[in-house]
Enzyme design. Structure first.
Site, PDB file in Angstrom:
ATOM      1  N   ALA A  10       0.811  -1.224   0.000  1.00 52.41           N
ATOM      2  CA  ALA A  10       0.000   0.000   0.000  1.00 52.41           C
ATOM      3  C   ALA A  10       0.842   1.271   0.000  1.00 52.41           C
ATOM      4  CB  ALA A  10      -0.937  -0.002   1.207  1.00 52.41           C
ATOM      5  N   ARG A  15       9.553   7.469  -3.510  1.00 53.36           N
ATOM      6  CA  ARG A  15      10.935   7.598  -3.959  1.00 53.36           C
ATOM      7  C   ARG A  15      11.130   7.144  -5.405  1.00 53.36           C
ATOM      8  NH1 ARG A  15      13.339   4.596   1.319  1.00 53.36           N
ATOM      9  NH2 ARG A  15      11.173   3.898   1.438  1.00 53.36           N
ATOM     10  N   GLN A  73      -5.705  -0.805   2.757  1.00 50.32           N
ATOM     11  CA  GLN A  73      -5.271   0.016   3.894  1.00 50.32           C
ATOM     12  C   GLN A  73      -5.681   1.452   3.558  1.00 50.32           C
ATOM     13  OE1 GLN A  73      -1.059   0.741   4.223  1.00 50.32           O
ATOM     14  NE2 GLN A  73      -1.118   0.988   6.452  1.00 50.32           N
ATOM     15  N   GLY A  78       1.764   3.013   8.147  1.00 54.94           N
ATOM     16  CA  GLY A  78       2.961   2.223   8.464  1.00 54.94           C
ATOM     17  C   GLY A  78       2.779   0.750   8.168  1.00 54.94           C
ATOM     18  N   GLU A 153      14.588   1.307  13.385  1.00 57.67           N
ATOM     19  CA  GLU A 153      14.509   1.934  12.063  1.00 57.67           C
ATOM     20  C   GLU A 153      15.656   2.926  11.892  1.00 57.67           C
ATOM     21  OE1 GLU A 153      12.540   1.238   9.310  1.00 57.67           O
ATOM     22  OE2 GLU A 153      12.373  -0.451  10.688  1.00 57.67           O
ATOM     23  N   ARG A 315       8.403 -11.310 -32.954  1.00 57.94           N
ATOM     24  CA  ARG A 315       7.377 -10.661 -32.136  1.00 57.94           C
ATOM     25  C   ARG A 315       6.324 -11.682 -31.702  1.00 57.94           C
ATOM     26  NH1 ARG A 315       5.375  -6.095 -35.731  1.00 57.94           N
ATOM     27  NH2 ARG A 315       3.894  -5.906 -34.021  1.00 57.94           N
ATOM     28  N   ASN A 359      11.222 -20.668 -49.581  1.00 54.44           N
ATOM     29  CA  ASN A 359      12.342 -19.727 -49.544  1.00 54.44           C
ATOM     30  C   ASN A 359      11.807 -18.323 -49.780  1.00 54.44           C
ATOM     31  OD1 ASN A 359      14.684 -18.144 -50.320  1.00 54.44           O
ATOM     32  ND2 ASN A 359      15.745 -20.107 -50.329  1.00 54.44           N
ATOM     33  N   ASN A 368       0.089  -6.807 -44.665  1.00 54.81           N
ATOM     34  CA  ASN A 368      -0.986  -7.443 -43.886  1.00 54.81           C
ATOM     35  C   ASN A 368      -2.033  -6.465 -43.383  1.00 54.81           C
ATOM     36  OD1 ASN A 368       0.972  -6.283 -42.193  1.00 54.81           O
ATOM     37  ND2 ASN A 368       0.458  -7.634 -40.493  1.00 54.81           N
TER      38      ASN A 368
HETATM   39  C1  UD1 Z   1      11.014  -1.359   5.678  1.00 56.49           C
HETATM   40  C2  UD1 Z   1      11.297  -1.675   7.154  1.00 56.49           C
HETATM   41  C3  UD1 Z   1      12.799  -1.755   7.371  1.00 56.49           C
HETATM   42  C4  UD1 Z   1      13.401  -2.781   6.455  1.00 56.49           C
HETATM   43  C5  UD1 Z   1      13.031  -2.511   4.991  1.00 56.49           C
HETATM   44  C6  UD1 Z   1      13.441  -3.683   4.132  1.00 56.49           C
HETATM   45  C7  UD1 Z   1       9.448  -0.718   8.391  1.00 56.49           C
HETATM   46  C8  UD1 Z   1       8.989   0.381   9.266  1.00 56.49           C
HETATM   47  N1  UD1 Z   1      10.710  -0.644   7.961  1.00 56.49           N
HETATM   48  O1  UD1 Z   1      11.547  -0.085   5.385  1.00 56.49           O
HETATM   49  O2  UD1 Z   1      13.058  -2.119   8.736  1.00 56.49           O
HETATM   50  O3  UD1 Z   1      14.806  -2.774   6.604  1.00 56.49           O
HETATM   51  O4  UD1 Z   1      11.606  -2.367   4.840  1.00 56.49           O
HETATM   52  O5  UD1 Z   1      13.246  -3.417   2.771  1.00 56.49           O
HETATM   53  O6  UD1 Z   1       8.694  -1.630   8.122  1.00 56.49           O
HETATM   54  N2  UD1 Z   1       3.659  -0.317   3.141  1.00 56.49           N
HETATM   55  C9  UD1 Z   1       2.293  -0.404   3.277  1.00 56.49           C
HETATM   56  N3  UD1 Z   1       1.650   0.505   4.059  1.00 56.49           N
HETATM   57  C10 UD1 Z   1       2.302   1.485   4.714  1.00 56.49           C
HETATM   58  C11 UD1 Z   1       3.707   1.571   4.564  1.00 56.49           C
HETATM   59  C12 UD1 Z   1       4.366   0.659   3.769  1.00 56.49           C
HETATM   60  O7  UD1 Z   1       1.657  -1.298   2.714  1.00 56.49           O
HETATM   61  O8  UD1 Z   1       1.628   2.256   5.415  1.00 56.49           O
HETATM   62  C13 UD1 Z   1       4.354  -1.300   2.277  1.00 56.49           C
HETATM   63  C14 UD1 Z   1       5.079  -0.709   1.100  1.00 56.49           C
HETATM   64  O9  UD1 Z   1       4.247  -0.714  -0.041  1.00 56.49           O
HETATM   65  C15 UD1 Z   1       6.273  -1.631   0.921  1.00 56.49           C
HETATM   66  C16 UD1 Z   1       6.491  -2.209   2.294  1.00 56.49           C
HETATM   67  O10 UD1 Z   1       5.344  -1.950   3.053  1.00 56.49           O
HETATM   68  O11 UD1 Z   1       6.022  -2.697   0.011  1.00 56.49           O
HETATM   69  C17 UD1 Z   1       7.702  -1.577   2.956  1.00 56.49           C
HETATM   70  O12 UD1 Z   1       7.547  -0.180   2.976  1.00 56.49           O
HETATM   71  P1  UD1 Z   1       8.748   0.784   2.622  1.00 56.49           P
HETATM   72  O13 UD1 Z   1       8.240   2.157   2.679  1.00 56.49           O
HETATM   73  O14 UD1 Z   1       9.425   0.325   1.408  1.00 56.49           O
HETATM   74  O15 UD1 Z   1       9.649   0.531   3.908  1.00 56.49           O
HETATM   75  P2  UD1 Z   1      11.225   0.724   4.013  1.00 56.49           P
HETATM   76  O16 UD1 Z   1      11.502   2.146   4.296  1.00 56.49           O
HETATM   77  O17 UD1 Z   1      11.873   0.096   2.864  1.00 56.49           O
HETATM   78 MG    MG Z   2      11.213  -0.738   1.077  1.00 56.77          MG
END
Ligand code: UD1
Ligand code: MG
Length: 449
Positions: A10, A15, A73, A78, A153, A315, A359, A368
């Site tokens: 979610a 980034r 979500q 988080g 974190e 293709r 050939n 086509n």
């Molecule tokens: C997260 C971990 C970090 C770990 C890293 C590994 C947390 C707080 N941190 O950081 O410890 O080292 O992954 O790659 O978990 N997502 C949701 N809902 C939210 C937030 C995130 O579904 O509210 C999903 C994102 O789509 C993603 C995953 O959770 O697929 C991780 O989120 P991301 O923001 O990439 O966390 P990181 O900063 O990479």
């Molecule tokens: Mg990540």
């Protein structure tokens, strides 16, 4: 033993700076989410819930098509909150659960089964790894027994904690899904990002007397994709993995580092691939075929001992049967080239059948498309299509036909006939010499003036 999986997808993926949700970006021709779902399925996890955000209809459609369920979500509070959102989709499920970040394209089934096995032994388990560059990953602190102390974190970590090289992968397993959701529900968001952190679930579990084990894996398997640069890095790692697999299966490659494969590319033993060949999704090449340098294939099938390229383009729905030769600057789309036929130079074959042993001369084009519809060209076995011919579809050139070079064929040609369509050649004896003489005289007269 019954096991469920939750995939967190979610997050906005801000980034990435993209309108496409992060998990739908592709690695080796498949969406990142598809890689995670496939790894879970391979690990024997049959019940999978993908957690996405409200606007992400395309993520939900993708999940459904891949055999997963969906949960939404509503607000991105988080990763811990996201995992909790899968609770109602799992209903009264009480087996083991594996929660995985959705941004992990190189995830492998073995890493997941190891983690689940450890959770089934200890109650809870996380996957950790030691990346060369720990960057912004959460840092993992273990106790003297190697059990998890806590995950910090990056944004909350002290300089001393940031110096730790063991990192949180984003894969968590719990022996009992109900217990896991109970802990997730007790998370607080008292941290630098004001988020409910999934990595803090083990802290809460410990208050209930459940310790969390740590299984370690290599950094490639669990690398997370958070930016375009990391996506490109993941692509490179996946290519390395796919090339190594192909080589191990008996495929010959002169310069493997220049060959690009898709997640589902099937190259049988003794296939030879030259430098700079690109395989898009859904390609199968059978034993002993050779794909020469700079060819591009997608959605195509190449038969045993066929020769393709250099510089060929196959293709979708191109079916190249055994012993066929497809040469340089030849494009084939939605066409079956039957056994032993040859199209060696500069040709377009689309919406067609080329019979066995036919050939196709240099510069032959199947016309086509009429601007609205596609039409079919049928070329019989053993036919010989002279160079620079245009076959205007729909048209049928029967078995054994000869088409004279430069012909534009608009009508069907009967078996074993010759078809020529071009103005008759005229010869004017001595014309060229007379022309030159006159021209030279004119130039000489001008120069004198
Ligand atoms: C997260 C971990 C970090 C770990 C890293 C590994 C947390 C707080 N941190 O950081 O410890 O080292 O992954 O790659 O978990 N997502 C949701 N809902 C939210 C937030 C995130 O579904 O509210 C999903 C994102 O789509 C993603 C995953 O959770 O697929 C991780 O989120 P991301 O923001 O990439 O966390 P990181 O900063 O990479
Ligand atoms: Mg990540």
């Amino acid at each position: 033993m019954s096991r469920a999986g939750i995939i967190l997808a979610a997050g906005m993926g801000t980034r990435m700076k993209s309108a496409t949700p992060k998990v739908l970006h592709k690695v080796a021709g498949r969406e990142i989410l598809g890689h995670v779902i496939a790894a879970m399925q391979k690990a024997g996890i049959s019940r999978i819930v993908v957690v996405s955000a409200p606007g992400m209809d395309d993520v939900r459609a993708f999940a459904t098509a891949a055999g997963a369920d969906n949960a939404v979500q509503d607000r991105q509070l988080g990763t811990g909150h996201a995992a909790l959102c899968a609770k109602s989709a799992l209903g009264d499920f009480t087996g083991a659960v594996l929660v995985n970040n959705g941004d992990m394209p190189l995830a492998e089934a073995g890493m997941m089964t190891d983690s689940l096995a450890s959770a089934e032994k200890h109650g809870l388990s996380i996957v950790a790894f030691r990346p060369r560059d720990p960057a912004a990953y959460g840092r993992v602190i273990v106790d003297a027994d190697g059990m998890l102390e806590r995950i910090v974190e990056f944004k909350d970590a002290t300089p001393a904690q940031r110096a730790i090289d063991l990192c949180c992968a984003g894969t968590y397993s719990a022996a009992n899904a109900r217990g896991f959701f109970g802990w997730a529900a007790r998370l607080s968001n008292d941290n630098a990002q004001k988020e409910y952190y999934l990595p803090e679930v083990p802290l809460i579990a410990r208050a209930d007397g459940v310790r969390c084990s740590v299984t370690e894996t290599d950094e490639i398997t669990v690398m997370g994709v958070n930016s375009r640069a990391e996506l490109a890095d993941a692509e490179g790692q996946m290519q390395r993995r796919l090339r190594a697999l192909a080589l191990a299966n008996g495929v010959g490659m002169q310069a493997p580092e220049t060959v690009f494969l898709s997640y589902d590319t099937v190259l049988e033993a003794d296939v030879q691939v030259g430098p700079f060949v690109v395989f898009g999704p859904n390609v199968r090449v059978r034993n002993g075929a050779e794909i020469r340098a700079f060819s591009h294939l997608e959605g195509a099938e190449v038969g045993a001992r066929a020769l393709v390229g250099p510089y060929a383009r196959l293709r979708p729905e191109a079916v190249i049967e055994e012993d066929v030769h497809i040469g340089n600057f030849v494009e084939v789309k939605k066409a079956r080239i039957e056994k032993g036929a040859k199209a060696n130079h500069l040709t377009y074959i689309g919406d067609a059948r080329v019979g066995a042993g036919a050939n196709i001369g240099a510069g032959t084009i199947t016309c086509n498309y009429d601007g609205f519809d596609k039409h079919f060209t049928d070329i019989g076995a053993g036919a010989f299509i002279g160079s620079n011919s245009a076959l205007v579809a729909p048209v049928k050139v029967a078995d054994g036909v000869y088409v004279g070079a430069g012909s534009t064929i608009t009508k069907n040609v009967e078996k074993d006939a010759l078809a020529v369509e071009r103005a008759e050649q005229k010869q004017v004896s001595g014309w060229a010499e007379k022309f030159r003489t006159r021209k030279r005289a004119e130039k000489a007269a001008k120069a004198k003036k």
